[in-house]
Design a protein around this motif. Structure first.
Motif, PDB file in Angstrom:
ATOM      1  N   LEU A 135       0.834  -1.206   0.000  1.00 37.09           N
ATOM      2  CA  LEU A 135       0.000   0.000   0.000  1.00 37.09           C
ATOM      3  C   LEU A 135       0.866   1.252   0.000  1.00 37.09           C
ATOM      4  CD1 LEU A 135      -2.933   0.877   0.001  1.00 37.09           C
ATOM      5  CD2 LEU A 135      -2.924   0.824   2.502  1.00 37.09           C
ATOM      6  N   GLN A 136       1.991   1.239   0.688  1.00 41.09           N
ATOM      7  CA  GLN A 136       2.906   2.383   0.683  1.00 41.09           C
ATOM      8  C   GLN A 136       3.419   2.652  -0.725  1.00 41.09           C
ATOM      9  OE1 GLN A 136       5.930   2.432   3.681  1.00 41.09           O
ATOM     10  NE2 GLN A 136       7.012   4.165   2.778  1.00 41.09           N
ATOM     11  N   ARG A 137       3.786   1.581  -1.474  1.00 40.57           N
ATOM     12  CA  ARG A 137       4.281   1.763  -2.851  1.00 40.57           C
ATOM     13  C   ARG A 137       3.181   2.347  -3.744  1.00 40.57           C
ATOM     14  NH1 ARG A 137       6.953  -3.169  -1.763  1.00 40.57           N
ATOM     15  NH2 ARG A 137       5.237  -4.359  -2.724  1.00 40.57           N
ATOM     16  N   ARG A 138       1.952   1.908  -3.548  1.00 45.85           N
ATOM     17  CA  ARG A 138       0.837   2.438  -4.347  1.00 45.85           C
ATOM     18  C   ARG A 138       0.627   3.930  -4.073  1.00 45.85           C
ATOM     19  NH1 ARG A 138      -3.471  -1.869  -2.683  1.00 45.85           N
ATOM     20  NH2 ARG A 138      -4.909  -0.118  -2.972  1.00 45.85           N
ATOM     21  N   PHE A 139       0.751   4.310  -2.794  1.00 50.82           N
ATOM     22  CA  PHE A 139       0.611   5.734  -2.448  1.00 50.82           C
ATOM     23  C   PHE A 139       1.743   6.562  -3.055  1.00 50.82           C
ATOM     24  CE2 PHE A 139      -1.870   4.734   1.689  1.00 50.82           C
ATOM     25  CZ  PHE A 139      -3.069   4.780   0.998  1.00 50.82           C
ATOM     26  N   GLU A 140       2.954   6.079  -2.965  1.00 53.69           N
ATOM     27  CA  GLU A 140       4.111   6.814  -3.491  1.00 53.69           C
ATOM     28  C   GLU A 140       4.036   7.003  -5.000  1.00 53.69           C
ATOM     29  OE1 GLU A 140       7.497   5.540  -0.158  1.00 53.69           O
ATOM     30  OE2 GLU A 140       7.223   4.324  -1.971  1.00 53.69           O
ATOM     31  N   ALA A 141       3.347   6.081  -5.678  1.00 52.62           N
ATOM     32  CA  ALA A 141       3.234   6.166  -7.141  1.00 52.62           C
ATOM     33  C   ALA A 141       2.089   7.061  -7.598  1.00 52.62           C
ATOM     34  CB  ALA A 141       3.039   4.759  -7.719  1.00 52.62           C
ATOM     35  N   LEU A 142       1.237   7.497  -6.645  1.00 52.42           N
ATOM     36  CA  LEU A 142       0.086   8.319  -7.011  1.00 52.42           C
ATOM     37  C   LEU A 142       0.524   9.693  -7.521  1.00 52.42           C
ATOM     38  CD1 LEU A 142      -2.606   7.815  -4.223  1.00 52.42           C
ATOM     39  CD2 LEU A 142      -2.841   7.274  -6.637  1.00 52.42           C
ATOM     40  N   ASP A 143      -0.157  10.193  -8.549  1.00 55.01           N
ATOM     41  CA  ASP A 143       0.094  11.545  -9.057  1.00 55.01           C
ATOM     42  C   ASP A 143      -0.287  12.566  -7.982  1.00 55.01           C
ATOM     43  OD1 ASP A 143       0.635  13.601 -11.007  1.00 55.01           O
ATOM     44  OD2 ASP A 143      -1.537  13.872 -11.150  1.00 55.01           O
ATOM     45  N   GLY A 144       0.602  13.490  -7.697  1.00 57.64           N
ATOM     46  CA  GLY A 144       0.326  14.538  -6.726  1.00 57.64           C
ATOM     47  C   GLY A 144       0.868  14.269  -5.340  1.00 57.64           C
ATOM     48  N   VAL A 145       1.386  13.071  -5.090  1.00 45.92           N
ATOM     49  CA  VAL A 145       1.944  12.751  -3.778  1.00 45.92           C
ATOM     50  C   VAL A 145       3.425  13.114  -3.743  1.00 45.92           C
ATOM     51  CG1 VAL A 145       2.494  10.928  -2.118  1.00 45.92           C
ATOM     52  CG2 VAL A 145       0.286  10.911  -3.290  1.00 45.92           C
ATOM     53  N   LYS A 146       3.767  14.021  -2.848  1.00 47.32           N
ATOM     54  CA  LYS A 146       5.162  14.427  -2.717  1.00 47.32           C
ATOM     55  C   LYS A 146       5.912  13.534  -1.736  1.00 47.32           C
ATOM     56  CE  LYS A 146       7.934  18.457  -1.307  1.00 47.32           C
ATOM     57  NZ  LYS A 146       7.859  19.846  -0.818  1.00 47.32           N
ATOM     58  N   GLU A 147       5.225  13.121  -0.671  1.00 45.70           N
ATOM     59  CA  GLU A 147       5.907  12.377   0.385  1.00 45.70           C
ATOM     60  C   GLU A 147       4.900  11.526   1.147  1.00 45.70           C
ATOM     61  OE1 GLU A 147       8.575  13.504   4.355  1.00 45.70           O
ATOM     62  OE2 GLU A 147       8.020  15.059   2.906  1.00 45.70           O
ATOM     63  N   VAL A 148       5.322  10.332   1.540  1.00 47.62           N
ATOM     64  CA  VAL A 148       4.520   9.466   2.398  1.00 47.62           C
ATOM     65  C   VAL A 148       5.230   9.360   3.748  1.00 47.62           C
ATOM     66  CG1 VAL A 148       3.543   7.162   2.746  1.00 47.62           C
ATOM     67  CG2 VAL A 148       3.633   8.145   0.436  1.00 47.62           C
ATOM     68  N   GLU A 149       4.565   9.838   4.802  1.00 45.29           N
ATOM     69  CA  GLU A 149       5.157   9.820   6.135  1.00 45.29           C
ATOM     70  C   GLU A 149       4.429   8.809   7.018  1.00 45.29           C
ATOM     71  OE1 GLU A 149       4.623  13.753   7.623  1.00 45.29           O
ATOM     72  OE2 GLU A 149       6.432  14.545   6.685  1.00 45.29           O
ATOM     73  N   ILE A 150       5.161   7.930   7.647  1.00 44.10           N
ATOM     74  CA  ILE A 150       4.590   7.059   8.670  1.00 44.10           C
ATOM     75  C   ILE A 150       4.800   7.777  10.002  1.00 44.10           C
ATOM     76  CG2 ILE A 150       4.679   4.822   9.809  1.00 44.10           C
ATOM     77  CD1 ILE A 150       5.598   3.625   7.179  1.00 44.10           C
ATOM     78  N   ILE A 151       3.728   8.349  10.538  1.00 48.09           N
ATOM     79  CA  ILE A 151       3.821   9.176  11.738  1.00 48.09           C
ATOM     80  C   ILE A 151       4.011   8.325  12.975  1.00 48.09           C
ATOM     81  CG2 ILE A 151       2.585  10.869  13.165  1.00 48.09           C
ATOM     82  CD1 ILE A 151       1.223  11.826  10.594  1.00 48.09           C
ATOM     83  N   SER A 152       3.268   7.229  13.074  1.00 47.86           N
ATOM     84  CA  SER A 152       3.431   6.308  14.203  1.00 47.86           C
ATOM     85  C   SER A 152       3.026   4.914  13.753  1.00 47.86           C
ATOM     86  CB  SER A 152       2.591   6.754  15.402  1.00 47.86           C
ATOM     87  OG  SER A 152       1.211   6.678  15.101  1.00 47.86           O
ATOM     88  N   GLN A 153       3.642   3.915  14.351  1.00 47.33           N
ATOM     89  CA  GLN A 153       3.340   2.531  13.966  1.00 47.33           C
ATOM     90  C   GLN A 153       3.536   1.587  15.149  1.00 47.33           C
ATOM     91  OE1 GLN A 153       3.830   0.271   9.912  1.00 47.33           O
ATOM     92  NE2 GLN A 153       5.835   0.468  10.859  1.00 47.33           N
ATOM     93  N   THR A 154       2.488   0.844  15.457  1.00 46.19           N
ATOM     94  CA  THR A 154       2.564  -0.207  16.468  1.00 46.19           C
ATOM     95  C   THR A 154       2.025  -1.487  15.840  1.00 46.19           C
ATOM     96  OG1 THR A 154       0.335   0.183  17.338  1.00 46.19           O
ATOM     97  CG2 THR A 154       2.124   1.504  18.281  1.00 46.19           C
ATOM     98  N   THR A 155       2.020  -2.549  16.592  1.00 47.87           N
ATOM     99  CA  THR A 155       1.495  -3.810  16.054  1.00 47.87           C
ATOM    100  C   THR A 155      -0.007  -3.750  15.832  1.00 47.87           C
ATOM    101  OG1 THR A 155       1.303  -4.632  18.327  1.00 47.87           O
ATOM    102  CG2 THR A 155       3.313  -5.209  17.105  1.00 47.87           C
TER     103      THR A 155
END
Length: 311
Positions: free
Chosen positions: A240-260
């Motif tokens: 899903l991260q790769r799909r977001f990064e490939a979207l037109d208009g997306v400059k940056e994908v930030e993971i703000i927080s991540q837990t299990t």
């Protein structure tokens, strides 16, 4: 209107205000923003005739503050910073004194004072000496004198300074109610206040005017304007991260927080592509059972203010 043209003020070798020009039209509330020492209060003192400019002109309702100072001042209600009042007077005595200083007759004076007391919620302290009042009530007394003569133009320097949240709300409501009939210039360092009551805002820094726009227009300059924040159940998949990064208009994908159990992701748009970004992202997450929330950022005035005034 209130009109400042090439306004400049020099103290010794220090240029406190540097060649600024702006107008405030009837029916408009203009927020005057800037860090401490930017020149806001100095500008307001020039606009009200309290101090003369080193260069430039001020007009109030078409009257020149230099050529017709009495006529121009009679049109203005001015709330200076730090609420200067006569502490030994009662609230009613001070407002009566201000009405007399403006040359009003006895019958009109009483009507004006009573109206100002009601508008500023001062009825409970009307017979108290001003030196016994809290900072918030002193601020309201000074606000009352500024609107006493129902002026068409108001210059308010930090009108909610020292007030509690309920009192701030009351003063903001009062400004909104008066705004349709008056031109109001309002200095504040509370950005939330500019968004709450102002139709337009100007920002000055080191005496120079660096921005003039609506609060919405200023928010659009924010890096976070149009950013999309999503919360997913479980961990965020690399696919899903790769799909977001490939979207037109997306400059940056930030993971703000991540837990299990939960992941928060923010997608920053490229400049001028924010409006279409949310729709593109929604098409990618449609049917995602792990999506818990989806939020579109309106932009942050504080972020823009800091960027403009600190570089």
């Amino acid at each position: 209107m209130i009109e400042a043209e090439n306004l400049t003020k020099i103290f010794g070798r220090q240029k406190a205000v540097d060649n600024i020009s702006f107008r405030v039209n009837r029916g408009e509330v203009l927020g005057f923003l800037g860090p401490n020492g930017a020149g806001k209060s100095t500008t307001m003192r020039m606009l009200t005739g309290f101090i003369p400019p080193s260069m430039g002109t001020v007009k109030i309702g078409g009257l020149s503050m230099a050529d017709n100072p009495v006529g121009a001042r009679s049109l203005v209600g001015y709330l200076p910073e730090n609420a200067p009042v006569y502490p030994d007077m009662t609230v009613e005595g001070f407002l009566n004194f201000c009405a007399e200083a403006r040359g009003h007759t006895k019958s009109l004076k009483k009507l004006m004072v009573n109206k100002a007391i009601d508008k500023c919620f001062l009825s409970t302290v009307v017979h108290q000496s001003i030196n016994t009042l809290s900072k918030g009530f002193k601020q309201r007394v000074c606000f009352a004198q500024s609107i006493l003569h129902d002026p068409p133009y108001l210059v308010l320097d930090e009108p909610t300074d020292g007030l509690d949240p309920n009192q701030k709300h009351e003063v903001r409501e009062m400004i909104r109610q008066m705004s349709s009939q008056k031109a109001i210039l309002l200095s504040t360092h509370i950005l939330e206040e500019a968004e709450a009551v102002c139709d337009r805002a100007i920002i000055i820094n080191k005496g120079e005017l660096i921005a003039d726009d609506t609060p919405e227009g200023l928010r659009r300059r924010s890096k976070s304007y149009g950013a999309v924040t999503m919360v997913f159940k479980n961990r965020f998949s690399s696919e899903l991260q790769r799909r977001f990064e490939a979207l037109d208009g997306v400059k940056e994908v930030e993971i703000i927080s991540q837990t299990t159990s939960e992941t928060t992701v923010r997608l920053i748009p490229e400049e001028h592509k924010a409006p279409a970004l949310a729709a593109n992202i929604l098409s990618q997450v449609e049917g995602e059972s792990d999506l818990l929330s989806f939020f579109i950022d309106r932009g942050r005035l504080e972020e823009v203010f800091r960027s403009l005034t600190t570089g």
